[in-house]
Every structure is written in C-alpha cells, then in structure tokens.
Design a protein around this motif. Structure first.
Motif, mmCIF file in Angstrom:
data_model
loop_
_atom_site.group_PDB
_atom_site.id
_atom_site.type_symbol
_atom_site.label_atom_id
_atom_site.label_comp_id
_atom_site.label_asym_id
_atom_site.label_seq_id
_atom_site.Cartn_x
_atom_site.Cartn_y
_atom_site.Cartn_z
ATOM 1 N N TYR A 1 1.465 0.643 -12.633
ATOM 2 C CA TYR A 1 2.381 0.901 -13.749
ATOM 3 C C TYR A 1 1.981 2.250 -14.585
ATOM 4 O O TYR A 1 2.896 3.229 -14.671
ATOM 5 C CB TYR A 1 2.576 -0.198 -14.689
ATOM 6 N N ALA A 2 0.708 2.476 -14.622
ATOM 7 C CA ALA A 2 0.270 3.659 -15.444
ATOM 8 C C ALA A 2 0.682 4.798 -14.300
ATOM 9 O O ALA A 2 1.084 5.992 -14.843
ATOM 10 C CB ALA A 2 -0.981 3.534 -15.417
ATOM 11 N N ARG A 3 0.701 4.584 -13.091
ATOM 12 C CA ARG A 3 0.825 5.652 -12.171
ATOM 13 C C ARG A 3 2.280 6.115 -12.116
ATOM 14 O O ARG A 3 2.957 7.313 -12.127
ATOM 15 C CB ARG A 3 0.668 5.235 -10.587
ATOM 16 N N THR A 4 3.244 4.733 -12.380
ATOM 17 C CA THR A 4 4.676 5.387 -12.027
ATOM 18 C C THR A 4 5.122 5.982 -13.562
ATOM 19 O O THR A 4 6.021 6.886 -13.514
ATOM 20 C CB THR A 4 5.570 4.117 -11.814
ATOM 21 N N ALA A 5 4.259 5.718 -14.468
ATOM 22 C CA ALA A 5 4.470 6.233 -15.814
ATOM 23 C C ALA A 5 4.278 7.633 -15.712
ATOM 24 O O ALA A 5 4.933 8.585 -16.054
ATOM 25 C CB ALA A 5 3.883 5.610 -16.879
ATOM 26 N N VAL B 1 -0.841 -4.568 -5.324
ATOM 27 C CA VAL B 1 -0.343 -3.361 -5.122
ATOM 28 C C VAL B 1 -1.104 -2.259 -5.272
ATOM 29 O O VAL B 1 -1.948 -2.045 -6.251
ATOM 30 C CB VAL B 1 0.823 -3.166 -5.853
ATOM 31 N N LEU B 2 -1.278 -1.546 -4.066
ATOM 32 C CA LEU B 2 -2.336 -0.447 -4.173
ATOM 33 C C LEU B 2 -1.652 1.116 -3.867
ATOM 34 O O LEU B 2 -0.726 1.212 -3.122
ATOM 35 C CB LEU B 2 -3.039 -0.467 -2.613
ATOM 36 N N VAL B 3 -2.189 1.853 -5.195
ATOM 37 C CA VAL B 3 -1.515 2.906 -5.057
ATOM 38 C C VAL B 3 -2.399 4.144 -5.231
ATOM 39 O O VAL B 3 -2.159 5.376 -5.451
ATOM 40 C CB VAL B 3 -0.652 3.059 -6.595
ATOM 41 N N ASP B 4 -3.747 3.796 -4.956
ATOM 42 C CA ASP B 4 -4.971 4.845 -4.778
ATOM 43 C C ASP B 4 -5.576 4.702 -3.959
ATOM 44 O O ASP B 4 -6.315 3.473 -3.942
ATOM 45 C CB ASP B 4 -5.610 4.847 -6.170
ATOM 46 N N PRO B 5 -5.842 5.524 -2.812
ATOM 47 C CA PRO B 5 -7.044 5.348 -1.768
ATOM 48 C C PRO B 5 -8.303 4.850 -2.186
ATOM 49 O O PRO B 5 -9.087 4.449 -1.539
ATOM 50 C CB PRO B 5 -6.947 6.682 -0.981
ATOM 51 N N MET C 1 9.525 -0.059 -5.396
ATOM 52 C CA MET C 1 8.714 -1.199 -4.840
ATOM 53 C C MET C 1 7.452 -1.404 -5.562
ATOM 54 O O MET C 1 6.905 -2.465 -5.605
ATOM 55 C CB MET C 1 8.402 -0.515 -3.324
ATOM 56 N N ILE C 2 6.623 -0.148 -6.242
ATOM 57 C CA ILE C 2 5.633 -0.558 -6.966
ATOM 58 C C ILE C 2 5.838 -1.255 -8.186
ATOM 59 O O ILE C 2 5.038 -2.222 -8.542
ATOM 60 C CB ILE C 2 5.053 1.023 -7.498
ATOM 61 N N ARG C 3 7.013 -1.046 -8.960
ATOM 62 C CA ARG C 3 7.131 -1.728 -10.131
ATOM 63 C C ARG C 3 7.603 -3.253 -9.549
ATOM 64 O O ARG C 3 7.172 -4.177 -10.433
ATOM 65 C CB ARG C 3 8.405 -1.307 -10.837
ATOM 66 N N ALA C 4 8.225 -3.650 -8.605
ATOM 67 C CA ALA C 4 8.528 -4.883 -8.101
ATOM 68 C C ALA C 4 7.294 -5.913 -7.734
ATOM 69 O O ALA C 4 7.031 -6.795 -8.135
ATOM 70 C CB ALA C 4 9.418 -4.713 -6.814
ATOM 71 N N ALA C 5 6.469 -4.868 -7.060
ATOM 72 C CA ALA C 5 5.122 -5.535 -6.682
ATOM 73 C C ALA C 5 4.196 -6.062 -7.805
ATOM 74 O O ALA C 5 3.529 -6.933 -7.940
ATOM 75 C CB ALA C 5 4.342 -4.941 -5.579
ATOM 76 N N VAL D 1 0.818 -1.034 0.200
ATOM 77 C CA VAL D 1 0.049 -0.048 0.049
ATOM 78 C C VAL D 1 0.873 1.239 0.024
ATOM 79 O O VAL D 1 1.342 1.619 1.102
ATOM 80 C CB VAL D 1 -0.942 0.005 1.275
ATOM 81 N N ILE D 2 0.921 2.016 -1.149
ATOM 82 C CA ILE D 2 1.996 2.832 -1.296
ATOM 83 C C ILE D 2 1.458 4.061 -2.186
ATOM 84 O O ILE D 2 0.813 3.917 -3.093
ATOM 85 C CB ILE D 2 3.315 2.236 -1.732
ATOM 86 N N ASP D 3 1.709 5.426 -2.032
ATOM 87 C CA ASP D 3 1.933 6.378 -2.937
ATOM 88 C C ASP D 3 3.177 6.799 -3.141
ATOM 89 O O ASP D 3 4.369 6.358 -2.631
ATOM 90 C CB ASP D 3 0.713 7.231 -2.498
ATOM 91 N N LEU D 4 3.412 8.013 -3.924
ATOM 92 C CA LEU D 4 4.732 8.460 -3.935
ATOM 93 C C LEU D 4 4.588 9.882 -3.494
ATOM 94 O O LEU D 4 3.793 10.510 -3.034
ATOM 95 C CB LEU D 4 4.667 8.432 -5.767
#
Length: 537
Positions: free
Chosen positions: A189-193, A155-159, A142-146, A112-115
């Motif tokens: 992946y869209a978020r990190t991009a 992997v959760l990048v958005d609340p 970590m996001i890319r790894a998960a 569970v992560i954001d940037l």
C-alpha cells in the motif's frame, strides 16, 4: 451470518499458485525458478512470461486463465474476475468458497508484481503522451486486491523481499506466516500510495492552475538513518524520483554514512552554490547548521574556498563544503587541511578523489550537475495535525527589477557585490543579514528575532575573523550588505553603516521606507530595492 470481516485470520498459508508480472526483470527468473522447484504453479503475462519461459520455467499465460487476450495495446489483460476473484476470495468464507467453485476461479496465493516505470519516465523528460502511457492501471488494482486479502494472499512489490519470502517458505514447508503477509501488504500500500503521489504531482505540474483540494507526497527509502536531528528521533531519507541534481541523486564516492543533519546541511549548501553560474565564476559555499558561514567566488575553486573560509574559519570546522565546479586536486588539498564533514560537487578529478581518500570519514558526493535555482517544486513542512506546502523560492537576482532608492547609485564593484549578497541572503535563515566584499561574504547574521541583532552579530563575527587573520579592522569595512526582508526601522540599516557597509540591497516595501531612505542618504550610502523578499524559516 458469516462475513469476510468476521472470519479469523489463518496463521500460515501455503503458496501453491503465484501470479508473476514485473517490469523490472532483475532476479525474477531466479525467484520464479525457486518457486517452481517448490511445486508452485506460475501465471504470468507478456514480457515476464517470455523471460520465465526462456529460463526453462513452466508458465501459464494469464490469457489462458481469463479466456480473453490482451487488448488495447496491453492496457487490459489482468482486469478480469478470474484474476481478481483469485486474489480477493476469502478462502474460509462459505459463500466466497462456493462462488469460487461455481465460476471456476482458482485462488492465487502469491502476487509478485511491480508497476510501470512512471517515475523513471518522468525523470527521463519524456513527452506528455509517453508519460501517460506509463501510468499503470492493472498493477495497482491487483496490488490493492492482494494486500486487502492478506489473510490469504502474499504480495511482493520489491525484489529486495524475494530472498526473505523464499527463506520463510523453506522454514515453513511452503507456507508464509500472517506476520510476513501483513508486513508485505503494508509495504504494498505504501508503494501504490507513492506511485499515485508521483502521478498526481507530475499531473499538477502540467497544469497552469492545478486543483489544490488534495495534495499527496510519496518517496522511496534511500537510506535509513541511525537517528534524526537528535539520537532519540527516528528518521529515514527518501527520494521522490525527481530528476534534480542534489544530495538525493548524488553518488557517494567515499566516507561513512550520511546522517540526517549531514543531508539537511548538504542540501542547503548545494542549493546555495547553485546560485552561481559555473560558466561565469567558480564558487564555494561552506555551511554549518543549514546556514552559510562563508561563501565566495574566485578565479578558481581554491581561491573561492580560501575567501569563503576567511569569513568564519571557526564555524567552518566540521562544516559542509559545496562547489559549483568539478573538484580539482588543488581545491581538494585545501579543503582537507581542516576537518570537513561533506564535500559535494558536480564532479571530481581522479587526483582529487585520491587526495580526499586520505580522509576516510570525509564524505564525497558527486552529482553530475547543479540544481536549477529557479526550480519551484513543492516544499513541505509538518505542523500539528497537518502540513504546509509551498513552491520553492525560485526567485533569482537576475530576474529582479532592481531599483536605486537613494541619491547615490552603487559603484560597479558595489553592484557586483550587492547581487552576490542577494544570492546568499536567499539561503540564510531569517532574519538574515549578509555582508559581502570583493565577491565573498565577510559577515553573516542568521536566525535572529531582531534584524538589528543579525546586523550586529554579523559585524562582530567579522571583527573576530579579522583578528584571527591579523587584519587591523573588521572585514565589513567597505562592504555591502543584503537584508532578506525590508528594514522596518532605520536602526538595522544604521547598524550596518556602523559596521562599515557602503551599499545596501533589500526588498523595500516598509511603511517607513522614506525614513530608511533618508537615513541612507544622510549616511552617503547607496541602497537598492529588489521588490522581492527572501524569508527562510
């Protein structure tokens, strides 16, 4: 030999251990609390660990797992095999499983992560070094790894996805299905991009001569469209996080959802009206299908609106109205007399908002500012197999070296109208011809294959508007005219003269400039060269 790529994907994976590390703490304590109730062990870092501990949630600090403290001001804390091994290990690969046991690495089932808030930092106007510190390193890793190991890790990048994950865990006895894990991985992946795109775009903007080998573009969904330009086309509206007032940053006070075409036209309207300094004059632009059907400046907004409307009252029906000043009650009353799709302005008085509210479907957008017309950020257009990128057209008439090309120079009023016409022509689809008189458009010809046709169409529409207003002659009589590009022949110029224009503003630069200048002199009109072209396709 068994390899990770040959191992079949399990359908459901139990969530027993989660790593939670976020900059935006909104809802994280509640979410982590629900995980804890389901028996999930929670790892965390820094401020997130404190937030969760303060909420009474048992948390294991990442430093306890890695055996290494946060160092370098927090730049290094999760970049460690005990973390990345837990995210990347393929659980049913015998070699991976053996190495995880050998090195005492426990698997992590949910990240569970954001940037770091890089985009917000840029939007705030922060200094270069402060902005650099908001470039996240460990988070994207970590996001890319998960996401790569979504076969076993969610992997959760958005609340916004917290509740869906909890619901799925409740329905699946603490497990998450492969369909959700894949969907979350794609979103990650869209978020990190998009994050990397924001960084590269900002960095390029800091360089005088940026390397153009690669170009990236990213954004966050503002709203999903019912459809695009036509019902069979899918569409979405995305924001780049760029701190520029406009439709993407506006607050919608009322009205139904904006359509794709509404957004496109509203952007065109607001960019046009921003050419007019609100400290100098009140200005109004009325847009239909991304082209102005009326633009005017006046003593106040209602005066400017009525002058703009007079240019083409038929096309204005169902149009977009953009203002360069706060919407007041008098202007709101006038604008709502006919059907209007959108009003966009820097602000609005309470009385004006109340007047607009009587039209429930009319969208009112407030932006708290005007976009800078000199801004030269990127514009992107797709083509088959690629896309074109260019700077915005940031040229403004105040920066042009205006040269009188004819024997007669413009009068004071002609100069004012010529500059007005040039501001508008910049925002009209090519080939563009714009007739202006007394600070208002009186005829607009747009998007024609021939410049002569644009001149004639604008004149004809001026005659139609005059007839509708009960005026005995076309509004173009005694006007000035702007052409977004040079006249390749004298015929286009003469069409404007026939319509009643007494002065012309155009870029110049044609092989036949001498022929065009001679025709202007023989007609007794003034002509000004800008040295700048405003093609708009």
């Amino acid at each position: 030999m068994v390899t990770p790529s040959s191992v079949p994907l399990p359908d459901r994976v139990a969530v027993r251990r989660a790593l939670v590390s976020v900059s935006d703490k909104t809802g994280v304590a509640e979410f982590a609390g629900e995980l804890a109730k389901r028996g999930v062990d929670i790892l965390s870092t820094g401020g997130t660990a404190k937030t969760l501990s303060d909420a009474g949630i048992k948390v294991t600090d990442v430093a306890e797992v890695t055996g290494f403290p946060e160092v370098l001001g927090g730049r290094v804390k999760t970049l460690h095999p005990m973390i990345h091994g837990g995210l990347l290990g393929v659980r049913n690969d015998p070699q991976h499983a053996a190495q995880l046991v050998e090195h005492g690495i426990e698997s992590i089932d949910l990240l569970v992560i954001d940037l770091y808030p890089f985009e917000k930092t840029v939007a705030s106007g922060a200094a270069f070094r402060e902005t650099i510190e908001q470039i996240d390193i460990g988070g994207p890793a970590m996001i890319r790894a998960a996401a790569k190991n979504h076969a076993f890790v969610a992997v959760l990048v958005d609340p916004a996805d917290y509740s869906a994950v909890l619901d799925e865990m409740s329905a699946g006895d603490g497990t998450l299905p492969i369909a959700m894990r894949k969907r979350l991985a794609a979103k990650a992946y869209a978020r990190t991009a998009a994050y990397d795109a924001a960084i590269s775009t900002w960095f390029a903007g800091e360089e005088e001569q940026p390397d153009k080998t690669w170009f990236s573009l990213g954004g966050r969904l503002i709203s999903e469209m019912r459809y695009g330009e036509n019902p069979h086309q899918k569409a979405g509206f995305y924001g780049t996080g760029m701190p520029r007032p406009g439709v993407a940053t506006a607050r919608q006070v009322q009205g139904k959802a904006l359509s794709y075409n509404n957004i496109n036209d509203t952007d065109a309207a607001y960019e046009l009206v921003a050419e007019f300094d609100p400290e100098r004059t009140a200005a109004v632009a009325i847009i239909k299908h991304a082209n102005p059907c009326g633009v005017a400046e006046g003593d106040g907004l209602v005066d400017a609106y009525r002058k703009a409307l007079a240019c083409d009252p038929v096309s204005a029906f169902g149009g977009i109205v953009a203002l360069n000043r706060e919407l007041d009650a008098e202007a709101a009353t006038a604008i709502t007399e006919i059907f209007t799709e959108v009003i966009i302005a820097p602000g609005a008085t309470d009385e004006a908002i109340e007047i607009v509210a009587a039209k429930k479907n009319l969208r009112l957008l407030l932006t708290d500012g005007l976009p800078d017309p000199r801004f030269a950020g990127p514009m992107v257009r797709s083509v088959a197999g690629g896309f074109l990128v260019q700077d915005r057209d940031g040229s403004v008439v105040e920066d042009c070296e205006l040269t009188v090309a004819t024997a007669r120079a413009p009068s004071e009023q002609e100069w004012a109208d010529l500059k007005f016409a040039w501001r508008v022509a910049k925002h009209v689809k090519s080939n563009a011809i714009v007739y202006v008189k007394d600070g208002a458009t009186v005829g607009v010809g747009a998007g024609q294959m021939s410049r002569v046709d644009s001149a004639r169409i604008a004149a004809r529409k001026s005659a139609d508007a005059a007839e509708a207003a009960g005026v005995p002659e076309p509004l173009t009589r005694g006007s000035v005219v702007a052409s977004d590009a040079f006249f390749p022949f004298a015929d286009g110029l003469m069409a404007a003269v026939d319509a009643g224009a007494t002065a012309v503003i155009q870029p110049g630069g044609s092989m036949r400039d001498d022929e065009v200048i001679k025709a202007a002199d023989e007609a007794g009109i003034a002509m000004v060269f800008t040295g700048v072209r405003h093609f708009r396709h």
